[in-house]
Design an enzyme around this catalytic site. Structure first.
Site: not given
Length: 796
Positions: A657, A700
């Site tokens: 990611s 996040k």
């Protein structure tokens, strides 16, 4: 390749950050207006498969129910199985009885439902009657008279033999004398007195020889008589046995007739006949009488009477439908039954009365529900279950019998035919593993019932959810939930599903939220759960589990972990990771740095060099290198070494990611264009520079937002995310408010060129690259490095 649009044109609005349910769309004020309904929500595929599997009666069509925990599959399976079982007849009773021809191999007898216990009671009553009848018969005057007549007859015959022998001896001048050691012959003088040895030795030798010859003749006659007497005694014993057997048979045979007549089963009739014959054979041990022939008193033997008991293994008394058995602890003995042992003179012995049933016995003719994980933790049990399904019978045995002491007696009960529908509950991962590595799964569990973790978010699904909430609140004494509270729960369910257009079908977390919301409602003293109670329950839950998050945040704020949220730096960007403490996940920014210089090594992953990089992360770095080569080295070899580092990380890093974020750092280092430190980025990248979705997007974003807020929002901070993750956004109220006020930004991107433009404020550039674009500067730097490398290799 996209051109350099303004950041604001690509920003998300607050409407994009959460899929909200309007309370007015639900059609009620609170759940007290709804009729509680009990049904499975969002699992139409599983419902159809379950219905097929339960009604399909061909061999091997057992069910494997697969799905994540918390989807309600266990509750639904039990309810559905019980519903189907009601329409099937009750299963058979099973009993174990003594095998008179092979005591170590007890017989298994089957009875119609509820008749096993009745048969055992009838046999017990029969044995009571047998004992009484035997006692009465052998105490009767007629029996004693026949015994007396038999004894007299034999005594007269014996007396006649002795009389003849004595007369025969007298003819030769001898008499017979009985001693403690037997019968001896005595020579008599004419006056009838015994001849002494001195007198015998004084006689002439011829007379002595004649007497010895007569004595031999008498001895032979005596031996023949004794043999005849022995035969008469044997005849008497045989006659007594015949009399006793005839008496016993006459006394008990008629008692067995009703039970033999009532039973239409040939196996049961055969066992009753064997029981009758054994009772007649062992009549002496079954009665307490004085036996004239032997003159002793014999008491009934406890061990003998055990063989005449009936061990009711499975009793369906009171049941009117097929059995449904849930075995929560499927050990081998709990599943297949066992034989208990007792210690006798240092050895372990057992008999058929010590056979105990297992779950398969109780479920035979019905349904057995098991957790597959419990089976797989006991390999012997899993193999035993497959063997039982393959052979279609239940065998009671000890799987470790060959490891027991030799003094353990061996009991081999007759197998019982097996007809059962087994339902295994497990996860999709376990099913996949078994399907790949155990070919028998496909043979014995042909029906897969797969539960999904999410469902489409439709008005009908919202209605079903509301009815579920109403049913749970009503059943568990919770206050009714207002439409606003239900809407908030629907939003939370959608967040748990990870998509705006889905609802979660994992109901355990939702049930926890219902209970906790009701708790805060009672504290508030309200009669109905409102949205504020749901929010408070969610906030308190996060608070209970956020200790580690707060410690990490403090380390960033006090400078222990270096994270910049303002200014700009070349070759440095904020990446985002998700940390989990088990019940709580949160985002943490990480500084990612890149340094580029002349060389041929390409992208060097420092984490990989130090064995701190996982395979997926390594793959992402290789893809990143492929993009650089394809984009900037189509005609000229890529002569660069780029080192990438996750700063201040000391544990394993995996996942791809951050591959786009790492690419941004390399592009900044190569171009010399600084990156805005107030912007964090996430997303994986493919070889063509296209941004791909990632997991944990909400954690996040919120993790970086809270760092920015703690250090001070500037209005220029934000996060770059893959455009595919927009429908996964469920951000907290503070983040939404910051986005709405323009103090925090979220940019969805489709290509790395869009991301680098946002991070640097410069256009990425299109071919042929302009030197004032990021890509133009990268290309010019790579050309310089290639020239330097070529000159170093070929200085002339």
């Amino acid at each position: 390749m996209p051109d350099g649009n303004l950041r604001s044109a690509r920003e998300l609005t607050v409407e994009d950050l959460e899929a909200r349910t309007r309370p007015s769309e639900l059609g009620f004020e609170d759940t007290s207006e709804l009729t509680p309904e009990s049904f499975i929500i969002g699992q139409s595929r599983a419902v159809a498969a379950m219905d097929f599997g339960l009604h399909m009666n061909a061999p091997g069509y057992n069910l494997f129910v697969a799905g994540p925990t918390g989807t309600g599959k266990t509750t639904y399976v039990l309810d559905k199985v019980r519903e189907v079982a009601v329409h099937r007849k009750a299963a058979s009773d099973w009993c174990y009885v003594h095998n008179f021809s092979a005591p170590d191999e007890p017989y298994a007898l089957s009875f119609p439902p509820c008749h096993g216990r009745e048969f055992a009671r009838s046999v017990a009553n029969l044995m009571d009657a047998v004992e009484g009848a035997l006692t009465s018969a052998f105490n009767s005057d007629s029996y004693h008279h026949e015994c007396s007549e038999l004894e007299k007859s034999i005594a007269l015959r014996v007396e006649e033999l002795w009389s003849k022998l004595e007369a025969y001896a007298r003819e030769f001048g001898f008499s017979l004398r009985k001693t403690a050691t037997g019968v001896v012959t005595v020579m008599q003088k004419p006056d009838g007195t015994p001849l002494t040895r001195p007198e015998f030795e004084a006689m002439p030798q011829q007379e002595q020889d004649e007497i010895r010859q007569h004595q031999t003749v008498i001895a032979d006659a005596l031996e023949a008589t004794l043999h005849h007497v022995t035969s008469l005694q044997a005849e008497a014993l045989s006659a007594q046995r015949t009399l006793d057997e005839r008496t016993a048979r006459f006394a008990v045979e008629h008692l067995f007739t009703p039970l033999l007549t009532e039973s239409g089963n040939a196996r049961i009739q055969g066992w009753l006949s064997a029981l009758r014959d054994d009772v007649i054979l062992h009549h002496r041990e079954l009665r307490s009488v004085d036996v004239p022939a032997q003159g002793t008193t014999i008491q009934a033997s406890v061990d003998l009477t055990r063989r005449y008991k009936v061990n009711v293994l499975v009793d369906q008394t009171g049941e009117s439908s097929a059995p449904v058995v849930i075995e929560s602890n499927p050990t081998y003995f709990n599943l297949f039954g066992r034989v208990e042992y007792k210690s006798v003179q240092g050895g372990m012995v057992a008999d058929f009365t010590m056979i105990k049933p297992g779950a398969l016995h109780r479920a035979n003719g019905g349904y057995l529900v098991l957790q597959v994980r419990d089976l797989l933790t006991r390999p012997v049990v899993w193999d035993g279950l497959k063997r039982a399904l393959r052979n279609r019978f239940i065998k009671v045995e000890n799987p470790l019998e060959d490891q027991l002491w030799p003094s353990t007696s061996s009991l081999r009960p007759e197998v019982i035919p097996l007809q059962v529908k087994v339902i295994l509950l497990g996860t999709a991962d376990i099913f996949q593993w078994l399907y790949e590595y155990d070919e028998e799964l496909q043979k014995h569990f042909k029906v897969k019932v797969e539960f999904d973790s999410s469902m489409d978010r439709t008005p009908e699904a919202n209605r079903q959810y509301a009815h579920f909430i109403a049913a749970y609140a009503n059943a568990n004494g919770l206050p009714p939930f207002s439409a606003a509270a239900v809407a908030r729960i629907l939003d939370e369910s959608s967040k748990q599903s990870g998509s705006h257009d889905k609802l979660s079908t994992r109901f355990n977390p939702i049930i926890e939220l219902l209970n906790e919301s009701g708790y805060f409602t009672r504290i508030r003293g309200s009669d109905a759960v409102d949205a504020r109670d749901v929010d408070e329950a969610l906030d308190k839950r996060r608070r209970r589990s956020s200790l580690i998050r707060e410690k990490v945040l403090q380390q960033i704020l006090d400078g222990t972990i270096l994270v910049a949220v303002s200014g700009e730096r070349v070759g440095q960007v904020n990446g985002l990771a998700v940390l989990s403490t088990g019940d709580y996940a949160f985002g943490e920014p990480h500084r990612i740095t890149a340094r580029t210089y002349s060389g041929r090594r390409g992208v060097v992953n420092v984490e990989r060099e130090t064995a701190l990089s996982g395979h997926i992360h390594d793959k992402g770095l290789l893809i990143l290198g492929a993009y650089l080569s394809g984009e900037f080295a189509a005609e000229t070899p890529l002569s660069v070494t780029a080192t990438l580092v996750f700063e201040q990380t000391y544990s394993m890093i995996d996942g791809d990611s951050a591959s786009s974020t790492e690419l941004y750092a390399i592009l900044s280092s190569l171009s010399g264009v600084p990156i805005q430190q107030g912007i964090a980025a996430t997303g994986s990248v493919n070889q063509f520079g296209e941004i791909q979705p990632i997991g944990g997007v909400n954690e996040k974003i919120e993790g970086f937002y809270y760092i920015c807020r703690a250090k001070g929002l500037t209005g220029t901070q934000g996060v770059i995310i893959p455009h595919q993750n927009v429908r996964h956004l469920f951000l907290s109220r503070p983040v939404q408010e910051a986005v709405q006020s323009g103090m925090f930004h979220i940019w969805p991107v489709t290509h790395v060129s869009e991301g680098i433009e946002i991070l640097t404020g410069l256009p990425a550039g299109e071919r042929p690259f302009d030197e004032n674009t990021v890509f133009g500067k990268v290309e010019r730097r790579l050309q310089t490095l290639s020239h330097v490398a070529t000159h170093a290799e070929h200085p002339s």
